[in-house]
Design a protein around this motif. Structure first.
Motif, PDB file in Angstrom:
ATOM      1  N   LEU A 106     -46.553 -29.916  29.063  1.00  0.00           N
ATOM      2  CA  LEU A 106     -47.907 -30.264  29.470  1.00  0.00           C
ATOM      3  C   LEU A 106     -47.915 -30.277  30.994  1.00  0.00           C
ATOM      4  CD1 LEU A 106     -50.618 -31.353  28.170  1.00  0.00           C
ATOM      5  CD2 LEU A 106     -49.742 -33.621  28.668  1.00  0.00           C
ATOM      6  N   GLY A 107     -48.431 -29.216  31.582  1.00  0.00           N
ATOM      7  CA  GLY A 107     -48.323 -29.074  33.030  1.00  0.00           C
ATOM      8  C   GLY A 107     -49.538 -29.589  33.774  1.00  0.00           C
ATOM      9  N   HIS A 108     -49.528 -29.369  35.094  1.00  0.00           N
ATOM     10  CA  HIS A 108     -50.687 -29.732  35.925  1.00  0.00           C
ATOM     11  C   HIS A 108     -51.923 -29.002  35.438  1.00  0.00           C
ATOM     12  CE1 HIS A 108     -48.859 -32.100  39.064  1.00  0.00           C
ATOM     13  NE2 HIS A 108     -47.842 -31.273  39.061  1.00  0.00           N
ATOM     14  N   ALA A 109     -51.752 -27.694  35.225  1.00  0.00           N
ATOM     15  CA  ALA A 109     -52.869 -26.894  34.739  1.00  0.00           C
ATOM     16  C   ALA A 109     -53.006 -27.125  33.242  1.00  0.00           C
ATOM     17  CB  ALA A 109     -52.624 -25.421  35.030  1.00  0.00           C
ATOM     18  N   ASP A 110     -54.243 -27.085  32.759  1.00  0.00           N
ATOM     19  CA  ASP A 110     -54.497 -27.419  31.368  1.00  0.00           C
ATOM     20  C   ASP A 110     -54.115 -26.314  30.394  1.00  0.00           C
ATOM     21  OD1 ASP A 110     -55.477 -30.034  31.276  1.00  0.00           O
ATOM     22  OD2 ASP A 110     -57.331 -29.388  32.237  1.00  0.00           O
ATOM     23  N   ALA A 111     -53.911 -25.101  30.891  1.00  0.00           N
ATOM     24  CA  ALA A 111     -53.632 -23.950  30.030  1.00  0.00           C
ATOM     25  C   ALA A 111     -54.737 -23.750  29.005  1.00  0.00           C
ATOM     26  CB  ALA A 111     -52.268 -24.082  29.344  1.00  0.00           C
ATOM     27  N   LEU A 112     -55.965 -24.056  29.404  1.00  0.00           N
ATOM     28  CA  LEU A 112     -57.105 -23.839  28.516  1.00  0.00           C
ATOM     29  C   LEU A 112     -57.901 -22.653  29.022  1.00  0.00           C
ATOM     30  CD1 LEU A 112     -58.368 -27.509  28.123  1.00  0.00           C
ATOM     31  CD2 LEU A 112     -57.060 -26.186  26.464  1.00  0.00           C
ATOM     32  N   LYS A 113     -58.509 -21.927  28.093  1.00  0.00           N
ATOM     33  CA  LYS A 113     -59.350 -20.805  28.472  1.00  0.00           C
ATOM     34  C   LYS A 113     -60.807 -21.254  28.472  1.00  0.00           C
ATOM     35  CE  LYS A 113     -56.214 -17.754  29.139  1.00  0.00           C
ATOM     36  NZ  LYS A 113     -55.987 -17.307  30.531  1.00  0.00           N
ATOM     37  N   PRO A 114     -61.489 -21.187  29.603  1.00  0.00           N
ATOM     38  CA  PRO A 114     -62.848 -21.727  29.706  1.00  0.00           C
ATOM     39  C   PRO A 114     -63.847 -21.064  28.769  1.00  0.00           C
ATOM     40  CG  PRO A 114     -62.259 -20.465  31.663  1.00  0.00           C
ATOM     41  CD  PRO A 114     -61.016 -20.651  30.871  1.00  0.00           C
ATOM     42  N   THR A 115     -63.585 -19.831  28.348  1.00  0.00           N
ATOM     43  CA  THR A 115     -64.588 -19.135  27.530  1.00  0.00           C
ATOM     44  C   THR A 115     -64.403 -19.371  26.033  1.00  0.00           C
ATOM     45  OG1 THR A 115     -63.226 -17.158  27.655  1.00  0.00           O
ATOM     46  CG2 THR A 115     -65.059 -17.307  29.191  1.00  0.00           C
ATOM     47  N   LEU A 116     -63.310 -20.044  25.650  1.00  0.00           N
ATOM     48  CA  LEU A 116     -63.142 -20.377  24.233  1.00  0.00           C
ATOM     49  C   LEU A 116     -63.769 -21.744  23.962  1.00  0.00           C
ATOM     50  CD1 LEU A 116     -59.420 -19.325  23.588  1.00  0.00           C
ATOM     51  CD2 LEU A 116     -61.482 -18.028  23.059  1.00  0.00           C
ATOM     52  N   THR A 117     -63.990 -22.032  22.690  1.00  0.00           N
ATOM     53  CA  THR A 117     -64.466 -23.367  22.321  1.00  0.00           C
ATOM     54  C   THR A 117     -63.259 -24.217  21.942  1.00  0.00           C
ATOM     55  OG1 THR A 117     -64.668 -22.891  19.976  1.00  0.00           O
ATOM     56  CG2 THR A 117     -66.544 -22.313  21.364  1.00  0.00           C
ATOM     57  N   PRO A 118     -63.414 -25.557  21.921  1.00  0.00           N
ATOM     58  CA  PRO A 118     -62.291 -26.400  21.482  1.00  0.00           C
ATOM     59  C   PRO A 118     -61.779 -26.009  20.096  1.00  0.00           C
ATOM     60  CG  PRO A 118     -63.947 -27.752  22.522  1.00  0.00           C
ATOM     61  CD  PRO A 118     -64.523 -26.368  22.455  1.00  0.00           C
ATOM     62  N   ARG A 119     -62.705 -25.693  19.193  1.00  0.00           N
ATOM     63  CA  ARG A 119     -62.270 -25.322  17.841  1.00  0.00           C
ATOM     64  C   ARG A 119     -61.388 -24.079  17.887  1.00  0.00           C
ATOM     65  NH1 ARG A 119     -64.267 -26.732  13.120  1.00  0.00           N
ATOM     66  NH2 ARG A 119     -66.276 -27.426  13.921  1.00  0.00           N
ATOM     67  N   GLU A 120     -61.843 -23.067  18.641  1.00  0.00           N
ATOM     68  CA  GLU A 120     -61.047 -21.835  18.745  1.00  0.00           C
ATOM     69  C   GLU A 120     -59.704 -22.111  19.419  1.00  0.00           C
ATOM     70  OE1 GLU A 120     -64.749 -18.667  19.231  1.00  0.00           O
ATOM     71  OE2 GLU A 120     -63.894 -19.679  20.961  1.00  0.00           O
ATOM     72  N   THR A 121     -59.740 -22.969  20.425  1.00  0.00           N
ATOM     73  CA  THR A 121     -58.506 -23.294  21.135  1.00  0.00           C
ATOM     74  C   THR A 121     -57.461 -23.844  20.171  1.00  0.00           C
ATOM     75  OG1 THR A 121     -59.817 -23.812  23.091  1.00  0.00           O
ATOM     76  CG2 THR A 121     -57.541 -24.578  23.059  1.00  0.00           C
ATOM     77  N   ILE A 122     -57.887 -24.805  19.347  1.00  0.00           N
ATOM     78  CA  ILE A 122     -56.944 -25.422  18.408  1.00  0.00           C
ATOM     79  C   ILE A 122     -56.503 -24.415  17.351  1.00  0.00           C
ATOM     80  CG2 ILE A 122     -56.668 -27.223  16.672  1.00  0.00           C
ATOM     81  CD1 ILE A 122     -58.568 -28.950  18.334  1.00  0.00           C
ATOM     82  N   ASP A 123     -57.452 -23.629  16.842  1.00  0.00           N
ATOM     83  CA  ASP A 123     -57.116 -22.608  15.840  1.00  0.00           C
ATOM     84  C   ASP A 123     -56.055 -21.647  16.379  1.00  0.00           C
ATOM     85  OD1 ASP A 123     -58.717 -23.525  13.861  1.00  0.00           O
ATOM     86  OD2 ASP A 123     -60.406 -22.175  14.283  1.00  0.00           O
ATOM     87  N   TYR A 124     -56.302 -21.154  17.587  1.00  0.00           N
ATOM     88  CA  TYR A 124     -55.364 -20.189  18.156  1.00  0.00           C
ATOM     89  C   TYR A 124     -54.017 -20.839  18.462  1.00  0.00           C
ATOM     90  CZ  TYR A 124     -58.697 -16.372  18.608  1.00  0.00           C
ATOM     91  OH  TYR A 124     -59.562 -15.352  18.342  1.00  0.00           O
ATOM     92  N   ASP A 125     -54.042 -22.064  18.988  1.00  0.00           N
ATOM     93  CA  ASP A 125     -52.781 -22.743  19.284  1.00  0.00           C
ATOM     94  C   ASP A 125     -51.916 -22.837  18.031  1.00  0.00           C
ATOM     95  OD1 ASP A 125     -52.913 -23.080  21.954  1.00  0.00           O
ATOM     96  OD2 ASP A 125     -53.708 -25.123  21.914  1.00  0.00           O
ATOM     97  N   THR A 126     -52.543 -23.252  16.929  1.00  0.00           N
ATOM     98  CA  THR A 126     -51.785 -23.369  15.682  1.00  0.00           C
ATOM     99  C   THR A 126     -51.265 -22.002  15.248  1.00  0.00           C
ATOM    100  OG1 THR A 126     -53.376 -25.079  15.090  1.00  0.00           O
ATOM    101  CG2 THR A 126     -51.842 -24.359  13.379  1.00  0.00           C
ATOM    102  N   ALA A 127     -52.141 -20.998  15.310  1.00  0.00           N
ATOM    103  CA  ALA A 127     -51.745 -19.662  14.859  1.00  0.00           C
ATOM    104  C   ALA A 127     -50.624 -19.095  15.729  1.00  0.00           C
ATOM    105  CB  ALA A 127     -52.950 -18.726  14.891  1.00  0.00           C
ATOM    106  N   LEU A 128     -50.634 -19.435  17.016  1.00  0.00           N
ATOM    107  CA  LEU A 128     -49.633 -18.877  17.921  1.00  0.00           C
ATOM    108  C   LEU A 128     -48.311 -19.631  17.845  1.00  0.00           C
ATOM    109  CD1 LEU A 128     -51.723 -18.212  21.156  1.00  0.00           C
ATOM    110  CD2 LEU A 128     -50.851 -16.559  19.544  1.00  0.00           C
ATOM    111  N   PHE A 129     -48.390 -20.961  17.849  1.00  0.00           N
ATOM    112  CA  PHE A 129     -47.167 -21.743  17.958  1.00  0.00           C
ATOM    113  C   PHE A 129     -46.540 -22.034  16.604  1.00  0.00           C
ATOM    114  CE2 PHE A 129     -49.029 -22.479  22.067  1.00  0.00           C
ATOM    115  CZ  PHE A 129     -47.929 -22.601  22.904  1.00  0.00           C
ATOM    116  N   ALA A 130     -47.362 -22.169  15.573  1.00  0.00           N
ATOM    117  CA  ALA A 130     -46.829 -22.483  14.246  1.00  0.00           C
ATOM    118  C   ALA A 130     -47.584 -21.690  13.204  1.00  0.00           C
ATOM    119  CB  ALA A 130     -46.954 -23.990  13.984  1.00  0.00           C
TER     120      ALA A 130
END
Lengths: 224, 225, 243
Positions: free
Chosen positions: A102-126
């Motif tokens: 968990l760095g200084h930068a949030d590593a979030l993409k401003p054009t995605l929604t929170p739902r998409e962010t979580i969906d993609y995180d799960t799909a990518l990491f696990a």
């Protein structure tokens, strides 16, 4: 006026906090680590060992190498000398896939929604895991903002969204660089609660922060 | 299996980011502005334009690819996403391929599709349109892969665009030479393909698809701080 | 702090042994370089005029060795980078960085003398001849390499990134040569009057070889001096930061 929700990461019935399901518990050892920046040596001969359930608070002046140390542990930075090893996993050579950073930068993409962010995180990491996106959104207090763009969230909301990655994808090592920045009191309490639950489940965490870290049971002062 | 699933998700995410970020429009606009400027620069004489068209199209496309490169890794580096790429349960080389594939599908492919249409403005023979697209499709993977090396090397550099161009241009020379060769045949004898030049171009593209990702991953690792 | 630096197998090792060796080599190397260069120029002055080209043939004695050195210096950078990466020794990076501007200057000399020679030979300053074009591309490779060194502020990251570029560029240069050859046969009418390449007469060959040797020594001497300067500059920076 709606009451400000203080207990993030608890569901509507209240109280059910993050219960990590760690498939593995690890211990971490750093030996003779050295960090150089330009021609300057930031720190050297740094060593420590952390077991399952331990939380290390790394502190020190600006430029003492807190961020560099965290990045060295997960392999984002090659140490100028020394090495880091973990034990307890079958492929102990590569530490990165067992870490959350968990760095200084949030590593979030401003054009995605929170739902998409979580969906993609799960799909990518696990990829094998079923996404419990709705639960995580509720836990993070972002249910109402679930489908608006991340760019419209406040700094604290973004921080909480970033935390869902740690909660949603079980990894035994948490490396957190100034995790309290931009968070209100409830948010700070939340970080502590998550870290404690993580440690209780056998995970370990290293937190770089200027302030006191109540949840830590070990401390390392850089540049002392 | 898990690797494939991760890569598919990464590809889809990147494609969505390209789309939402509106990264395609400026590149397309650049292409058409270039095409429009050419007759002003060299004169509107149709026969001359027809003779110069293959080279012009090829160079414009190369510049479009160069223009699109800076968002390949730069944004990820700045917002911390690049760090997360290293922590994925797949090798960085694979992640690089997925990212570049999305860049290709989201930006380069649409540009390729519109380029022959733009070529009509330069008086290309209509029968040549398909061979032109075949040529560019064969060469474009090499352009993107080699460009990725430059973008990755310059990732930690502020205002890296010009540096990337300087690094990448020498790498493009073989691709542009064989591409222009294939194009000139396709345009001089409408409806034909220069099999030799296309073959060499395909060879270069294939080689870069295999050899560039390790170099890009190494360059990204070197850029970490 | 300097002692501490030396204990690290870091990129910033303070190369004392190199500096001792360099201090001993410095003067002799420059003397040899200047002596061979002087001898070479003397021999060139004594070369008879060519029956076709007249006095302009003397440009060859600068042009050809400069072109050799352009390629040699790039190979030098490549092998120094590979050695540095394999042996994890900072001296290789130092040598590669020091050699790059020297190689770029030799490349520029080859290009400029080529143009000067081409004017009377071909009637134009520049032809898109395969050889000339490849050397021009090589010049851009040098510029990119140097620019990358300058653009990255951290020495270690710059060293790693430029090594990768040196490697990619080394693979690229022969491919460029091949493709430009192909391109050339496609586009260039055969009428370009390149003088035939009969075996070079001994009157020309020996001065050319001596000039080549002279350029090699000049390259080594300048590169060594640049390496020493770079080490001193880094030491100065450490001192300044300590103060």
């Amino acid at each position: 006026m709606e009451m400000v929700k203080t207990e993030y990461f608890s569901n509507a019935e209240g109280g059910r906090l993050y219960r990590p399901d760690l498939a593995e518990t690890v211990s971490l050892r750093a030996e003779n680590l050295a960090c150089a920046r330009g021609v300057r040596v930031i720190f050297s001969d740094l060593g420590f060992a952390l077991g399952a359930g331990e939380v290390l608070h790394v502190t020190g002046a600006n430029g003492a190498g807190k961020t560099s140390l965290l990045r060295m542990i997960c392999g984002l930075l090659a140490p100028a000398a020394g090495h880091v090893a973990i034990s307890g996993v079958h492929d102990g050579r590569d530490i990165a896939p067992h870490c959350h950073y968990l760095g200084h930068a949030d590593a979030l993409k401003p054009t995605l929604t929170p739902r998409e962010t979580i969906d993609y995180d799960t799909a990518l990491f696990a990829p094998a895991m079923a996404a419990n996106t709705d639960d995580l959104l509720t836990y993070a207090g972002l249910r109402r903002q679930a489908d608006q763009r991340v760019a419209t969230l406040s700094a604290g909301q973004k921080r909480r969204l970033t935390l869902t990655r740690l909660v949603g994808i079980p990894r035994p090592i948490w490396l957190m660089d100034e995790p309290y920045t931009a968070l209100d009191n409830a948010g700070r309490k939340l970080v502590d609660t998550l870290v404690r639950a993580h440690a209780d489940a056998g995970g370990l965490a290293i937190i770089a922060a200027h302030e006191e870290v109540g949840v830590a049971n070990r401390q390392l002062v850089l540049g002392a | 299996m898990k690797t494939a699933a991760t890569l598919r998700s990464l590809f889809m995410r990147e494609l969505r980011l390209v789309w939402r970020g509106g990264h395609l429009m400026p590149v397309l606009a650049f292409v058409f502005i270039c095409v429009t400027l050419m007759p002003f620069g060299i004169g509107p004489e149709l026969a001359l334009l027809q003779r110069l068209a293959p080279g012009l199209i090829w160079v414009i496309m190369l510049m479009a690819v160069l223009l699109s490169l800076d968002r390949l890794f730069q944004a990820d580096f700045e917002d911390g996403s690049l760090d997360q790429l290293f922590l994925l349960p797949v090798a960085l080389e694979w992640a690089v391929i997925a990212k570049i594939a999305a860049h290709f599908a989201g930006i380069i492919l649409p540009v390729l599709i519109t380029l022959p249409v733009a070529g009509l403005l330069l008086n290309i023979h209509p029968e040549s349109v398909l061979p032109v697209m075949a040529t560019m499709l064969t060469g474009a993977p090499a352009l993107v892969m080699l460009g990725g090396i430059g973008a990755a090397l310059a990732v930690a550099v502020r205002r890296a665009a010009l540096l990337t161009v300087l690094i990448v241009t020498p790498l493009y020379v073989p691709v542009i030479v064989f591409g222009a060769g294939a194009l000139s045949t396709a345009l001089s004898v409408p409806g034909t393909l220069d099999v030799t030049a296309l073959g060499v171009l395909a060879l270069i593209s294939t080689a870069t698809v295999f050899l560039a990702p390790p170099a890009i991953a190494a360059a990204l690792r070197a850029g970490l701080r | 702090m300097l002692e501490r630096l030396e204990n690290l197998s870091a990129l910033y090792a303070n190369p004392r042994r190199f500096m001792r060796l360099a201090a001993r080599l410095h003067m002799p190397l420059w003397l040899v370089a200047l002596a061979v260069l002087g001898g070479g120029l003397f021999m060139v002055a004594g070369v008879p005029d060519d029956y076709q080209q007249g006095a302009t043939v003397r440009i060859m004695f600068v042009h050809v060795p400069a072109a050799w050195m352009a390629l040699f210096a790039y190979s030098f950078i490549f092998f120094a980078s590979v050695l540095a990466m394999v042996l994890r020794h900072p001296l290789g990076y130092l040598a590669a960085r020091a050699a790059a501007p020297v190689g770029a200057v030799f490349t520029l000399i080859a290009l400029v003398t080529g143009a000067l020679w081409g004017q009377p030979m071909w009637g134009t300053w520049w032809v898109w001849d395969a050889r000339l074009t490849s050397v021009l591309v090589l010049f851009f490779v040098y510029l990119g390499y140097i620019a990358l060194w300058e653009a990255i502020d951290d020495y270690g990251r710059a060293a790693r990134a430029t090594s990768i570029l040196a490697f990619v560029g080394f693979v690229n240069v022969p491919i460029v040569k091949f493709s430009v050859d192909w391109w050339n046969t496609l586009h260039q009418p055969a009428s370009v009057s390149r003088f035939g390449r009969p075996a070079l007469h001994a009157d020309f060959l020996y001065p050319l070889l001596v000039m080549g040797l002279a350029f090699l020594f000049v390259f080594l001497a300048v590169t060594l001096t640049r390496m020493q300067t770079e080490v001193l500059r880094q030491r100065l920076r450490v001192r300044q930061e300590e103060a």
